[in-house]
Design a protein around this motif. Structure first.
Motif, PDB file in Angstrom:
ATOM      1  N   GLY A   1      -8.470   2.558   7.080  1.00  0.00           N
ATOM      2  CA  GLY A   1      -8.725   3.660   6.365  1.00  0.00           C
ATOM      3  C   GLY A   1      -7.468   4.707   6.074  1.00  0.00           C
ATOM      4  O   GLY A   1      -6.243   4.204   6.436  1.00  0.00           O
ATOM      5  N   ALA A   2      -7.751   5.866   5.721  1.00  0.00           N
ATOM      6  CA  ALA A   2      -6.341   6.667   5.284  1.00  0.00           C
ATOM      7  C   ALA A   2      -6.728   8.104   5.120  1.00  0.00           C
ATOM      8  O   ALA A   2      -7.922   8.421   4.402  1.00  0.00           O
ATOM      9  N   THR A   3      -6.228   9.108   5.495  1.00  0.00           N
ATOM     10  CA  THR A   3      -6.333  10.500   5.222  1.00  0.00           C
ATOM     11  C   THR A   3      -4.682  10.767   4.369  1.00  0.00           C
ATOM     12  O   THR A   3      -3.850  10.933   4.945  1.00  0.00           O
ATOM     13  N   ILE A   4      -4.922  11.037   3.265  1.00  0.00           N
ATOM     14  CA  ILE A   4      -3.656  11.320   2.459  1.00  0.00           C
ATOM     15  C   ILE A   4      -3.787  12.520   1.741  1.00  0.00           C
ATOM     16  O   ILE A   4      -4.857  12.483   0.671  1.00  0.00           O
TER      17      ILE A   4
ATOM     18  N   SER B   1       0.892  -1.238  -0.082  1.00  0.00           N
ATOM     19  CA  SER B   1      -0.052   0.098   0.189  1.00  0.00           C
ATOM     20  C   SER B   1       0.991   1.170   0.104  1.00  0.00           C
ATOM     21  O   SER B   1       0.521   2.195  -0.644  1.00  0.00           O
TER      22      SER B   1
ATOM     23  N   PHE C   1      -3.833  -1.886   7.959  1.00  0.00           N
ATOM     24  CA  PHE C   1      -4.295  -0.512   8.021  1.00  0.00           C
ATOM     25  C   PHE C   1      -5.749  -0.507   8.046  1.00  0.00           C
ATOM     26  O   PHE C   1      -6.510  -1.339   7.585  1.00  0.00           O
TER      27      PHE C   1
ATOM     28  N   HIS D   1       0.684   4.154  -2.947  1.00  0.00           N
ATOM     29  CA  HIS D   1       0.844   5.586  -3.009  1.00  0.00           C
ATOM     30  C   HIS D   1       1.667   6.438  -3.866  1.00  0.00           C
ATOM     31  O   HIS D   1       1.677   7.524  -4.581  1.00  0.00           O
TER      32      HIS D   1
ATOM     33  N   ALA E   1      -3.972   2.245  12.175  1.00  0.00           N
ATOM     34  CA  ALA E   1      -3.142   0.946  12.106  1.00  0.00           C
ATOM     35  C   ALA E   1      -3.515   0.072  13.133  1.00  0.00           C
ATOM     36  O   ALA E   1      -3.562   0.493  14.227  1.00  0.00           O
TER      37      ALA E   1
ATOM     38  N   TYR F   1       0.536  12.149   5.577  1.00  0.00           N
ATOM     39  CA  TYR F   1      -0.068  10.884   5.583  1.00  0.00           C
ATOM     40  C   TYR F   1      -0.381  10.628   6.803  1.00  0.00           C
ATOM     41  O   TYR F   1       0.151  10.878   7.995  1.00  0.00           O
ATOM     42  N   SER F   2      -1.695   9.863   6.995  1.00  0.00           N
ATOM     43  CA  SER F   2      -2.269   9.654   8.418  1.00  0.00           C
ATOM     44  C   SER F   2      -3.176   8.180   8.008  1.00  0.00           C
ATOM     45  O   SER F   2      -3.984   8.374   7.470  1.00  0.00           O
ATOM     46  N   ARG F   3      -2.777   7.301   9.000  1.00  0.00           N
ATOM     47  CA  ARG F   3      -3.558   6.106   8.784  1.00  0.00           C
ATOM     48  C   ARG F   3      -3.792   5.381   9.958  1.00  0.00           C
ATOM     49  O   ARG F   3      -2.861   5.408  10.766  1.00  0.00           O
TER      50      ARG F   3
ATOM     51  N   THR G   1      -2.664   5.392  15.314  1.00  0.00           N
ATOM     52  CA  THR G   1      -2.598   6.067  14.273  1.00  0.00           C
ATOM     53  C   THR G   1      -1.057   6.348  13.541  1.00  0.00           C
ATOM     54  O   THR G   1      -0.202   6.765  14.755  1.00  0.00           O
TER      55      THR G   1
END
Length: 448
Positions: free
Chosen positions: A378-381, A246, A376, A250, A392, A388-390, A410
């Protein structure tokens, strides 16, 4: 349906498009069938079979284009599709970069048999798939600490594809897939923890035993029992091989021609610069036998070829189809993909990252204290900055040893900085389309 009939369908679509007034056109026909079996608590829970033919047509009038699709292959439907597509194209906005490949760009004389994408073995009986699903469930339940199996599944699919265009291109190939998976749960009530395992291969003979898949799912679920929140702060993070792809994904998204032409990529100014540590390369190879992402030509009829996306840490090029290449004044990298209802767009198939010299366990010992990420959530990218913030979960590592499972945390950083600091392990699985080993990153921010 025999592949010869798919060729007849695409030629009929092109002829109808010409008759309706299209200046150029391409067509796609897909004949697919699939079977999937789910079991639960030793009983058959669901059995599904799907089969059918789908067709798609793209017409171009000057710089205007439109796409239509259908699952009815009658002559009347094909004629209606062409007339509707031409009417839509005349109302579409003009795109000076839309268009077919020049004849001298087209793929010729490929050998589909060398790709080994279609298993010649007979389609498995539904009973054989059910046996696999039952074996996976039983093996998961046999692991001490597994309370239940949420699902156990086995499936098979076969697909034939034919693409043709008014520039003279016509080609097709077949692809098969056989898969087995299981989702196991440990604990009871609010202390339940879930994990999974799955395997998929083009050839049935290459698939690991269903029991080994179920056992792995059970062991993973039990290992996650009684998790705690991690410490908060800056710590090394080892991203396990099962999710490390993953992170490279990105990077691949950031160099996609669509993002580059829109200026919406955190790597838009990085061509020819260092994006991975020196010594690491990311290679695309669409010709690997028996691999799901292999193909002899792309969705625009261009010949596929091995290429270095990143070489010795330096970004060498974007991922392009014809339209994005024209916008950038470059040549297509033969990465066009498409469905029956949409125009081509760039996408990557098989990629492999250079593997390291150390095992995952050696990297764990080297990291001292930190987090091993195994999943992981969800994700905020930010696509333009790479922030990057996921969410985990995984395991806390102390003095190089795994001490306890961790969830509800996170992991945060900036992708450009993160990728420049990766240290790969040597544990990538060669049968995957994306061959990426476990990755150690230094100094990421963890929040419990």
């Amino acid at each position: 349906m025999p592949s010869a009939n798919l060729s007849d369908l695409t030629e009929a679509l092109l002829a109808a498009a010409t008759k309706a007034g299209a200046g150029a056109a391409d067509a796609i026909a897909v004949d697919g069938r699939s079977v999937s079996i789910d079991v639960r608590q030793g009983q058959l829970e669901q059995a599904e079979r799907a089969e059918g033919v789908e067709i798609g047509l793209r017409v171009l009038i000057g710089g205007r284009q439109a796409c239509v699709s259908a699952s009815d292959i009658s002559a009347r439907t094909i004629a209606d599709m062409a007339e509707r597509a031409v009417a839509m194209a005349r109302e579409a906005p003009e795109d000076p970069y839309a268009g077919l490949a020049d004849p001298d760009q087209l793929a010729r004389d490929w050998d589909v048999s060398g790709f080994e994408l279609a298993d010649p073995a007979p389609e498995p009986l539904a009973q054989a798939l059910e046996t696999d699903a039952r074996e996976a469930e039983a093996a998961a339940l046999a692991v001490a600490g597994v309370a239940q199996v949420q699902s156990a599944s086995a499936s098979y699919s076969a697909r034939r594809l034919q693409i043709a265009a008014s520039n003279g291109f016509s080609g097709g190939y077949a692809r098969t897939s056989r898969a087995v998976s299981a989702v196991a749960i440990s604990g009871e009530g609010l202390s339940m923890e879930r994990d999974w395992a799955a395997e998929s291969r083009c050839f049935q003979a290459d698939l690991p035993s269903a029991a080994s898949v179920g056992q792995l799912a059970g062991e993973r679920a039990v290992a996650r029992a009684n998790p705690r929140a991690p410490k908060t702060g800056a710590y090394p993070v080892l991203i396990d091989e099962r999710v490390a792809g993953s992170l490279i994904g990105h990077l691949l998204s950031a160099i996609n021609g669509t993002a580059i032409t829109r200026g919406a990529s955190w790597l838009r100014d990085a061509l020819g610069t260092q994006v991975l540590p020196e010594g690491l390369s990311l290679i695309e190879d669409p010709h690997r036998p028996r691999i799901s992402g292999s193909r002899p030509f792309d969705a625009e009829g261009l010949p596929t070829a091995r290429r270095a996306i990143v070489e010795n840490g330096v970004l060498m090029g974007w991922t392009l189809d014809l339209a994005t290449a024209r916008k950038l004044g470059l040549r297509s990298t033969a990465n066009a993909s498409r469905g029956t209802s949409s125009p081509p767009s760039p996408g990557v198939g098989n990629v492999a990252l250079t593997q390291g010299a150390q095992s995952r366990e050696e990297l764990l010992r080297a990291m001292g204290s930190g987090l091993l990420v195994t999943s992981f959530i969800g994700a905020t990218i930010n696509p333009t900055t790479g922030d990057y913030s996921r969410g985990a979960s995984g395991f806390w590592v102390e003095n190089g040893e795994i001490t306890h499972p961790v969830n509800e945390c996170t992991v945060a950083g900036n992708l450009r900085d993160m990728l420049l600091r990766i240290t790969p392990a040597n544990d990538a699985r060669a049968h995957l389309s994306h061959v990426v080993p476990s990755l150690l990153l230094e100094g990421l921010t963890l929040a419990g």
